[in-house]
Enzyme design. Sequence first.
Site, PDB file in Angstrom:
ATOM      1  N   ASP A 183       0.597  -0.767  -0.018  1.00 35.93           N
ATOM      2  CA  ASP A 183      -0.162   0.560  -0.125  1.00 35.93           C
ATOM      3  C   ASP A 183       0.717   0.625   0.246  1.00 35.93           C
ATOM      4  O   ASP A 183       0.269   1.996  -0.395  1.00 35.93           O
ATOM      5  CB  ASP A 183      -1.007  -0.361   1.046  1.00 35.93           C
ATOM      6  CG  ASP A 183      -2.107  -0.454   1.404  1.00 35.93           C
ATOM      7  OD1 ASP A 183      -2.237  -1.458   0.036  1.00 35.93           O
ATOM      8  OD2 ASP A 183      -2.741  -0.846   2.191  1.00 35.93           O
ATOM      9  N   HIS A 191      -3.771   7.772   7.624  1.00 36.10           N
ATOM     10  CA  HIS A 191      -3.875   5.897   8.515  1.00 36.10           C
ATOM     11  C   HIS A 191      -2.203   7.012   9.077  1.00 36.10           C
ATOM     12  O   HIS A 191      -2.231   5.107   9.418  1.00 36.10           O
ATOM     13  CB  HIS A 191      -3.817   5.256   7.500  1.00 36.10           C
ATOM     14  CG  HIS A 191      -5.204   5.480   6.719  1.00 36.10           C
ATOM     15  ND1 HIS A 191      -6.566   4.706   7.377  1.00 36.10           N
ATOM     16  CD2 HIS A 191      -6.282   4.831   5.466  1.00 36.10           C
ATOM     17  CE1 HIS A 191      -7.025   4.376   6.541  1.00 36.10           C
ATOM     18  NE2 HIS A 191      -7.208   4.893   6.111  1.00 36.10           N
ATOM     19  N   GLY A 238      -1.507   2.892   4.585  1.00 37.77           N
ATOM     20  CA  GLY A 238      -2.388   3.320   3.882  1.00 37.77           C
ATOM     21  C   GLY A 238      -2.687   4.326   3.236  1.00 37.77           C
ATOM     22  O   GLY A 238      -3.651   4.539   2.838  1.00 37.77           O
ATOM     23  N   ASP A 272     -14.089  10.111   5.612  1.00 40.71           N
ATOM     24  CA  ASP A 272     -13.887   9.331   5.159  1.00 40.71           C
ATOM     25  C   ASP A 272     -14.472   7.779   5.123  1.00 40.71           C
ATOM     26  O   ASP A 272     -14.877   6.913   6.037  1.00 40.71           O
ATOM     27  CB  ASP A 272     -12.118   8.901   5.094  1.00 40.71           C
ATOM     28  CG  ASP A 272     -11.448   8.278   4.238  1.00 40.71           C
ATOM     29  OD1 ASP A 272     -10.889   8.707   3.332  1.00 40.71           O
ATOM     30  OD2 ASP A 272     -11.156   7.025   4.092  1.00 40.71           O
ATOM     31  N   HIS A 328     -13.209   5.212   5.552  1.00 44.84           N
ATOM     32  CA  HIS A 328     -12.008   4.387   5.914  1.00 44.84           C
ATOM     33  C   HIS A 328     -11.466   4.649   7.605  1.00 44.84           C
ATOM     34  O   HIS A 328     -11.697   5.759   8.302  1.00 44.84           O
ATOM     35  CB  HIS A 328     -10.546   3.979   5.315  1.00 44.84           C
ATOM     36  CG  HIS A 328     -10.802   3.567   4.306  1.00 44.84           C
ATOM     37  ND1 HIS A 328     -10.972   4.365   3.336  1.00 44.84           N
ATOM     38  CD2 HIS A 328     -10.629   2.341   4.027  1.00 44.84           C
ATOM     39  CE1 HIS A 328     -10.907   3.558   2.434  1.00 44.84           C
ATOM     40  NE2 HIS A 328     -11.104   1.670   2.309  1.00 44.84           N
ATOM     41  N   ASP A 336     -14.969   8.630  -0.638  1.00 42.05           N
ATOM     42  CA  ASP A 336     -14.549   6.604  -0.412  1.00 42.05           C
ATOM     43  C   ASP A 336     -15.060   5.668  -0.222  1.00 42.05           C
ATOM     44  O   ASP A 336     -15.751   5.021  -0.433  1.00 42.05           O
ATOM     45  CB  ASP A 336     -13.443   6.438  -0.518  1.00 42.05           C
ATOM     46  CG  ASP A 336     -12.346   7.006   0.685  1.00 42.05           C
ATOM     47  OD1 ASP A 336     -13.182   7.240   1.582  1.00 42.05           O
ATOM     48  OD2 ASP A 336     -11.747   6.710   1.127  1.00 42.05           O
ATOM     49  N   TYR A 363     -10.961   7.232  -4.504  1.00 43.40           N
ATOM     50  CA  TYR A 363      -9.740   6.785  -5.798  1.00 43.40           C
ATOM     51  C   TYR A 363     -10.888   6.344  -7.445  1.00 43.40           C
ATOM     52  O   TYR A 363     -10.449   5.948  -8.119  1.00 43.40           O
ATOM     53  CB  TYR A 363      -9.676   5.028  -5.445  1.00 43.40           C
ATOM     54  CG  TYR A 363      -9.268   5.143  -3.827  1.00 43.40           C
ATOM     55  CD1 TYR A 363      -7.660   6.312  -4.146  1.00 43.40           C
ATOM     56  CD2 TYR A 363      -9.833   5.154  -2.469  1.00 43.40           C
ATOM     57  CE1 TYR A 363      -7.434   6.343  -2.670  1.00 43.40           C
ATOM     58  CE2 TYR A 363      -9.138   5.778  -2.011  1.00 43.40           C
ATOM     59  CZ  TYR A 363      -7.795   6.234  -1.452  1.00 43.40           C
ATOM     60  OH  TYR A 363      -7.064   6.573  -0.251  1.00 43.40           O
TER      61      TYR A 363
HETATM   62 ZN   LIG Z   1     -10.475   5.831   2.819  1.00 42.24          ZN
END
Ligand SMILES: [Zn+2]
Length: 392
Positions: free
Chosen positions: A95, A137, A145, A173, A175, A262, A306
């Site tokens: 990543d 992250h 990340g 986000d 995540h 995202d 993304y």
């Molecule tokens: Zn994310």
Amino acid sequence: MDKAAYMYHPDSLKYVFHQNHPFDQRRLTLTRDLLQQVDALSIDQIFVPTELPDHHLLQQVHIPEYIDVVKQLSVEHPATKAMDHAAQYGLHQGDTPYFAGMHQSALSIAAGSVTAAQMVMEGQTTHALHLGGGLHHAMPQKGAGFCIYNDAALAIAHVREAYGARVLYIDTDVHHGDGVEMCFYTDPDVFTYSIHETGKYLFPGTGRVEERGAGEGFGFTVNLPLEPYTEDDSWLECFETTLHQVLERARPDLIISQHGCDAHALDPLSHLHCSMQIYREMPRMIHEAAHQWCEGRWVALGGGGYDIWRVVPRAWSLLWLEMSNHPLLQQIDQEPLLSLPEVWLERWQVESPVDLPRTWLDDVTRWEPIPRRDEITLSNRKICEIAATYLK
Ligand SMILES: [Zn+2]
Ligand SMILES: [Zn+2]
């Protein structure tokens, strides 16, 4: 009178892992161009940070050994010893692979977020947006990340040290905002609130509703892990209900929000099924909260995202339109399927591998309905209720 600043450091475009990596900074250019095409971003609103965070500030968030390794791996041909350490610090292949110049570009991103926070705290602007930031992250001791230096945590650390202000960090986000949460997990003056897809199926795997902070910071962390295939209504219901409860508890002097976009159905890295509507409504709620609770002091950062063609430019432009009170937004509210500017579409369609959307918001009536919608809605509501009991 409200003022909004748009932070932009040209070196943030050099934050490139490799050509096929999903983290693609062309999205910054696509967004800026879209805003300029609709006359929503003038030169006097754009600020370039001049000062980079010093070692003292970097060390408030990252351990010295990690910073050293990042620097050593940033050169064109790193020493074997540094390469041997790459995996240990999360920078080996996968990543977040190391690349030449990463220290400087990650530092310039951190500079944008720290300067944005500083300008807001000093009263030079009411709101500041830094779309290059939001690398939530990055951990104190390692990269993760796609994130090397945690600009959001650095901005918060700076605000804490220089102004002693109470900070509410809102992470939207898809995540979990694990790095920022980790940095302030025991700090009662920094409240972190993250709404994301459950870690059961998605990176980084954390962000359970039971994670609530520790020690003196117990009760100053809130996580809302949502079910895969969550749609707009359920997302917005959860976000809004919890936001009000969080504000009461956090009583912030400053809001720093992270705007990874995202959670959109088209994003290739996650499983939520939201449309552009959440990226219209959510900034409005945060904007209102900032005026209600902290005299408008609001710093917004970028983050994941993304589908750089169909999602990011629209989502991030809507955020700036909200922050800068731009009249185009009222037009979009009245006519959600208002067309995007032709010039922008023509310019970028040639480069885009997919058909660009023609309108500001999405026509969700043309989307396939999600079969388990009711079940998902109920399950998300339950999570909000658990989070609410923790906030009492
Ligand atoms: Zn994310
Ligand atoms: Zn405002």
